[in-house]
Design a protein around this motif. Structure first.
Motif, PDB file in Angstrom:
ATOM      1  N   ILE A   1      77.659   3.136   4.054  1.00  0.00           N
ATOM      2  CA  ILE A   1      76.192   3.079   4.121  1.00  0.00           C
ATOM      3  C   ILE A   1      75.581   4.272   3.404  1.00  0.00           C
ATOM      4  CG2 ILE A   1      76.145   1.724   6.245  1.00  0.00           C
ATOM      5  CD1 ILE A   1      75.521   4.363   7.739  1.00  0.00           C
ATOM      6  N   THR A   2      76.406   5.067   2.735  1.00  0.00           N
ATOM      7  CA  THR A   2      75.911   6.257   2.048  1.00  0.00           C
ATOM      8  C   THR A   2      76.160   6.237   0.546  1.00  0.00           C
ATOM      9  OG1 THR A   2      77.988   7.424   2.506  1.00  0.00           O
ATOM     10  CG2 THR A   2      76.198   7.701   4.101  1.00  0.00           C
ATOM     11  N   ILE A   3      77.233   5.599   0.122  1.00  0.00           N
ATOM     12  CA  ILE A   3      77.598   5.504  -1.291  1.00  0.00           C
ATOM     13  C   ILE A   3      78.089   4.077  -1.564  1.00  0.00           C
ATOM     14  CG2 ILE A   3      78.186   7.953  -1.545  1.00  0.00           C
ATOM     15  CD1 ILE A   3      81.116   7.219  -1.158  1.00  0.00           C
TER      16      ILE A   3
ATOM     17  N   ASP B  14      70.424  -6.346  -4.188  1.00  0.00           N
ATOM     18  CA  ASP B  14      70.210  -6.240  -2.748  1.00  0.00           C
ATOM     19  C   ASP B  14      70.214  -7.607  -2.064  1.00  0.00           C
ATOM     20  OD1 ASP B  14      69.997  -3.518  -2.979  1.00  0.00           O
ATOM     21  OD2 ASP B  14      67.801  -3.450  -2.814  1.00  0.00           O
ATOM     22  N   ALA B  15      70.619  -7.581  -0.783  1.00  0.00           N
ATOM     23  CA  ALA B  15      70.610  -8.778   0.064  1.00  0.00           C
ATOM     24  C   ALA B  15      71.359  -9.942  -0.571  1.00  0.00           C
ATOM     25  CB  ALA B  15      69.170  -9.177   0.391  1.00  0.00           C
ATOM     26  N   THR B  16      72.572  -9.662  -1.031  1.00  0.00           N
ATOM     27  CA  THR B  16      73.374 -10.670  -1.732  1.00  0.00           C
ATOM     28  C   THR B  16      74.781 -10.744  -1.157  1.00  0.00           C
ATOM     29  OG1 THR B  16      72.126 -10.292  -3.776  1.00  0.00           O
ATOM     30  CG2 THR B  16      74.236 -11.421  -3.987  1.00  0.00           C
ATOM     31  N   ASP B  17      75.255 -11.969  -0.945  1.00  0.00           N
ATOM     32  CA  ASP B  17      76.610 -12.173  -0.440  1.00  0.00           C
ATOM     33  C   ASP B  17      77.644 -11.739  -1.468  1.00  0.00           C
ATOM     34  OD1 ASP B  17      75.621 -13.250   1.889  1.00  0.00           O
ATOM     35  OD2 ASP B  17      75.972 -15.337   1.308  1.00  0.00           O
ATOM     36  N   GLY B  18      78.841 -11.456  -0.973  1.00  0.00           N
ATOM     37  CA  GLY B  18      79.958 -11.121  -1.844  1.00  0.00           C
ATOM     38  C   GLY B  18      80.436 -12.322  -2.636  1.00  0.00           C
TER      39      GLY B  18
ATOM     40  N   GLY C 274      82.617  -7.496  -1.088  1.00  0.00           N
ATOM     41  CA  GLY C 274      81.817  -7.350   0.120  1.00  0.00           C
ATOM     42  C   GLY C 274      80.349  -7.696  -0.089  1.00  0.00           C
ATOM     43  N   ARG C 275      79.649  -7.942   1.022  1.00  0.00           N
ATOM     44  CA  ARG C 275      78.212  -8.221   0.981  1.00  0.00           C
ATOM     45  C   ARG C 275      77.430  -6.912   0.843  1.00  0.00           C
ATOM     46  NH1 ARG C 275      73.868 -11.385   2.038  1.00  0.00           N
ATOM     47  NH2 ARG C 275      72.186 -10.439   3.243  1.00  0.00           N
ATOM     48  N   ARG C 276      76.259  -7.007   0.185  1.00  0.00           N
ATOM     49  CA  ARG C 276      75.306  -5.902   0.090  1.00  0.00           C
ATOM     50  C   ARG C 276      74.044  -6.336   0.828  1.00  0.00           C
ATOM     51  NH1 ARG C 276      73.627  -2.812  -5.496  1.00  0.00           N
ATOM     52  NH2 ARG C 276      71.431  -2.361  -5.050  1.00  0.00           N
ATOM     53  N   GLY C 277      73.621  -5.553   1.828  1.00  0.00           N
ATOM     54  CA  GLY C 277      72.496  -5.995   2.640  1.00  0.00           C
ATOM     55  C   GLY C 277      71.726  -4.864   3.267  1.00  0.00           C
ATOM     56  N   ALA C 278      70.658  -5.226   3.990  1.00  0.00           N
ATOM     57  CA  ALA C 278      69.725  -4.262   4.552  1.00  0.00           C
ATOM     58  C   ALA C 278      70.264  -3.621   5.829  1.00  0.00           C
ATOM     59  CB  ALA C 278      68.395  -4.950   4.840  1.00  0.00           C
ATOM     60  N   ALA C 279      69.721  -2.435   6.137  1.00  0.00           N
ATOM     61  CA  ALA C 279      70.061  -1.745   7.377  1.00  0.00           C
ATOM     62  C   ALA C 279      69.663  -2.606   8.569  1.00  0.00           C
ATOM     63  CB  ALA C 279      69.343  -0.399   7.436  1.00  0.00           C
ATOM     64  N   GLY C 280      70.460  -2.534   9.635  1.00  0.00           N
ATOM     65  CA  GLY C 280      70.185  -3.285  10.845  1.00  0.00           C
ATOM     66  C   GLY C 280      70.760  -4.686  10.857  1.00  0.00           C
TER      67      GLY C 280
ATOM     68  N   SER D  75      78.283  -2.987   1.728  1.00  0.00           N
ATOM     69  CA  SER D  75      77.444  -1.820   1.427  1.00  0.00           C
ATOM     70  C   SER D  75      76.011  -2.037   1.884  1.00  0.00           C
ATOM     71  CB  SER D  75      77.462  -1.527  -0.071  1.00  0.00           C
ATOM     72  OG  SER D  75      76.791  -2.549  -0.803  1.00  0.00           O
ATOM     73  N   LEU D  76      75.242  -0.932   1.879  1.00  0.00           N
ATOM     74  CA  LEU D  76      73.819  -0.934   2.175  1.00  0.00           C
ATOM     75  C   LEU D  76      73.041  -1.215   0.894  1.00  0.00           C
ATOM     76  CD1 LEU D  76      71.548  -0.196   4.270  1.00  0.00           C
ATOM     77  CD2 LEU D  76      71.748   2.161   3.436  1.00  0.00           C
ATOM     78  N   ASN D  77      71.908  -1.899   1.012  1.00  0.00           N
ATOM     79  CA  ASN D  77      71.036  -2.102  -0.137  1.00  0.00           C
ATOM     80  C   ASN D  77      70.820  -0.778  -0.880  1.00  0.00           C
ATOM     81  OD1 ASN D  77      70.674  -4.839   0.234  1.00  0.00           O
ATOM     82  ND2 ASN D  77      68.692  -4.646   1.261  1.00  0.00           N
ATOM     83  N   GLY D  78      70.867  -0.849  -2.203  1.00  0.00           N
ATOM     84  CA  GLY D  78      70.734   0.348  -3.020  1.00  0.00           C
ATOM     85  C   GLY D  78      72.057   0.869  -3.540  1.00  0.00           C
ATOM     86  N   SER D  79      73.170   0.415  -2.971  1.00  0.00           N
ATOM     87  CA  SER D  79      74.506   0.813  -3.427  1.00  0.00           C
ATOM     88  C   SER D  79      75.367  -0.431  -3.611  1.00  0.00           C
ATOM     89  CB  SER D  79      75.182   1.758  -2.422  1.00  0.00           C
ATOM     90  OG  SER D  79      74.482   2.970  -2.293  1.00  0.00           O
ATOM     91  N   ALA D  80      76.256  -0.378  -4.587  1.00  0.00           N
ATOM     92  CA  ALA D  80      77.107  -1.529  -4.883  1.00  0.00           C
ATOM     93  C   ALA D  80      78.112  -1.775  -3.768  1.00  0.00           C
ATOM     94  CB  ALA D  80      77.843  -1.313  -6.196  1.00  0.00           C
TER      95      ALA D  80
END
Length: 281
Positions: free
Chosen positions: A234-236, A97-101, A45-51, A257-262
Motif C-alpha cells: 500500500i506504499t509502493i 486505478d480500480a482495475t482487476d488483475g 494483482g488487482r489495483r484498487g482504492a483504500a478500504g 496494490s493501492l490506487n496510484g501504484s502498479a
C-alpha cells in the motif's frame, strides 16, 4: 524395456528448442523419451482504492510431463521431430486505478513425434488475475504429472502455496498477496516443491522487503519448482511473481496494490524440455 536384449550403452540428447527432421540413429534397441511442457504464467494483482479488498493473482499451474516412455526400435521412423513448449506469460501489471488483475497464459505443449507415435502431455487452464470479488484463480497443472498453482485469497490475505508435486512432475506457482479491507498488505505464497528430487521451491515475497525467487534448476530433463508469489503493497508498487523453475514450473502470482501504484505482474512459467536416451546393444 521387455525382450531379451541387453543394453550396453546409452546416448542422451536433450532439447531446449524445437528441432525438426532429426535423423534416428541406426542400430538402436529403442529409446526412452521424456517430455515436459512449459509451465503456466501467474496472474497479476488487482489495483484498487483504500478500504476495499484488493486480491493477488493466482499462481500458474506446472507443465504436464511424461517421463521415461520406452519406444522400441521398430516404432521409430527414419526421423523424429521435437517441439519444446515455452513457459506461459504472466499477467501484466495493472497501471490503471480500480482495475482487476490480468490472467496469465497457459504454458505451451512439448512433444516428440516419430513414425506413427506422438508423445504429448496436456496442460491445464491458465491462472486468473485478482478481481474485485475474488482472488486470482489457480492455474491447472494438466495431465499427467502436473500440479496446480496456488489460489489467491478472496479477502486480501497472504497468497497460498503452489501445488506440491508428490510424483515426478514440476511444482505450481505460489499466489500473490492481497490487501485486506483494513488496508493491511500481505505476503505472497511460496512456490510448490518437487518432492521426488527434494527441490527447493521459490520463496514467497515479503511486503516491501524481500522479492520472491525462482527455484534453482535441478538438471537436464528434471522438473522445476514453482516460482514464489509476489507480496502486496500500500506504499509502493506491488511485487511481481517470480518465474517458474526450469523445467515446467508454474509462475508466481503478482501482488495487489493501492490506487496510484502498479500492481505486481504475474511471473512467467518455466520453459519445457524434451530428452531422448537411445539404447544400444
Amino acid at each position: 524395456m521387455g525382450g531379451s536384449n541387453t543394453v550396453s550403452s546409452l546416448v542422451t540428447y536433450g532439447y531446449t528448442t524445437t528441432s525438426a527432421g532429426v535423423t534416428t540413429p541406426p542400430g538402436i534397441l529403442g529409446g526412452w523419451v521424456t517430455v515436459i511442457n512449459g509451465g503456466g504464467g501467474g496472474g497479476s494483482g488487482r489495483r484498487g482504492a483504500a478500504g476495499g479488498i484488493r486480491q493477488g493473482g493466482g499462481g500458474g499451474g506446472s507443465g504436464a510431463s511424461i517421463r521415461d516412455l520406452w519406444i522400441p526400435a521398430a516404432s521409430w521412423g527414419a526421423t523424429y521431430t521435437v517441439t519444446v513448449g515455452a513457459g506461459g506469460a504472466g499477467g501484466a501489471a495493472i497501471g490503471v486505478d480500480a482495475t482487476d488483475g490480468a490472467a496469465g497464459t497457459a504454458g505451451a505443449t512439448s512433444s516428440l513425434a516419430t513414425g506413427s507415435i506422438t508423445v504429448k502431455p496436456t496442460n491445464g487452464a491458465a491462472a486468473g488475475g485478482g478481481t474485485n470479488g475474488a482472488g486470482g484463480t489457480a492455474g491447472g497443472g494438466g495431465a499427467p504429472l502436473g500440479a496446480d498453482g496456488g489460489a489467491a485469497s478472496g479477502t486480501g490475505l497472504a497468497g497460498s502455496i503452489g501445488g506440491y508435486n508428490f510424483s515426478t512432475g514440476a511444482g505450481g506457482g505460489g499466489a500473490g498477496g492481497g490487501v485486506s479491507a483494513a488496508d493491511a498488505a500481505a505476503d505472497g505464497g511460496a512456490g510448490g516443491q518437487v518432492t521426488a528430487w527434494a527441490a527447493s521451491a521459490g520463496a514467497a515475497g515479503v511486503v516491501d522487503t524481500t522479492s520472491p525467487t525462482t527455484p534453482a534448476t535441478l538438471g537436464a530433463a528434471l522438473p522445476g519448482g514453482g516460482g514464489g508469489g509476489g507480496a502486496a503493497s500500500i506504499t509502493i508498487a506491488a511485487q511481481a511473481g517470480a518465474t517458474g523453475g526450469a523445467y515446467g514450473g508454474g509462475g508466481g502470482g503478482g501482488g495487489a496494490s493501492l490506487n496510484g501504484s502498479a500492481s505486481g505482474a504475474g511471473g512467467a512459467g518455466g520453459a519445457g524440455y524434451v530428452e531422448v536416451r537411445f539404447a544400444y546393444p
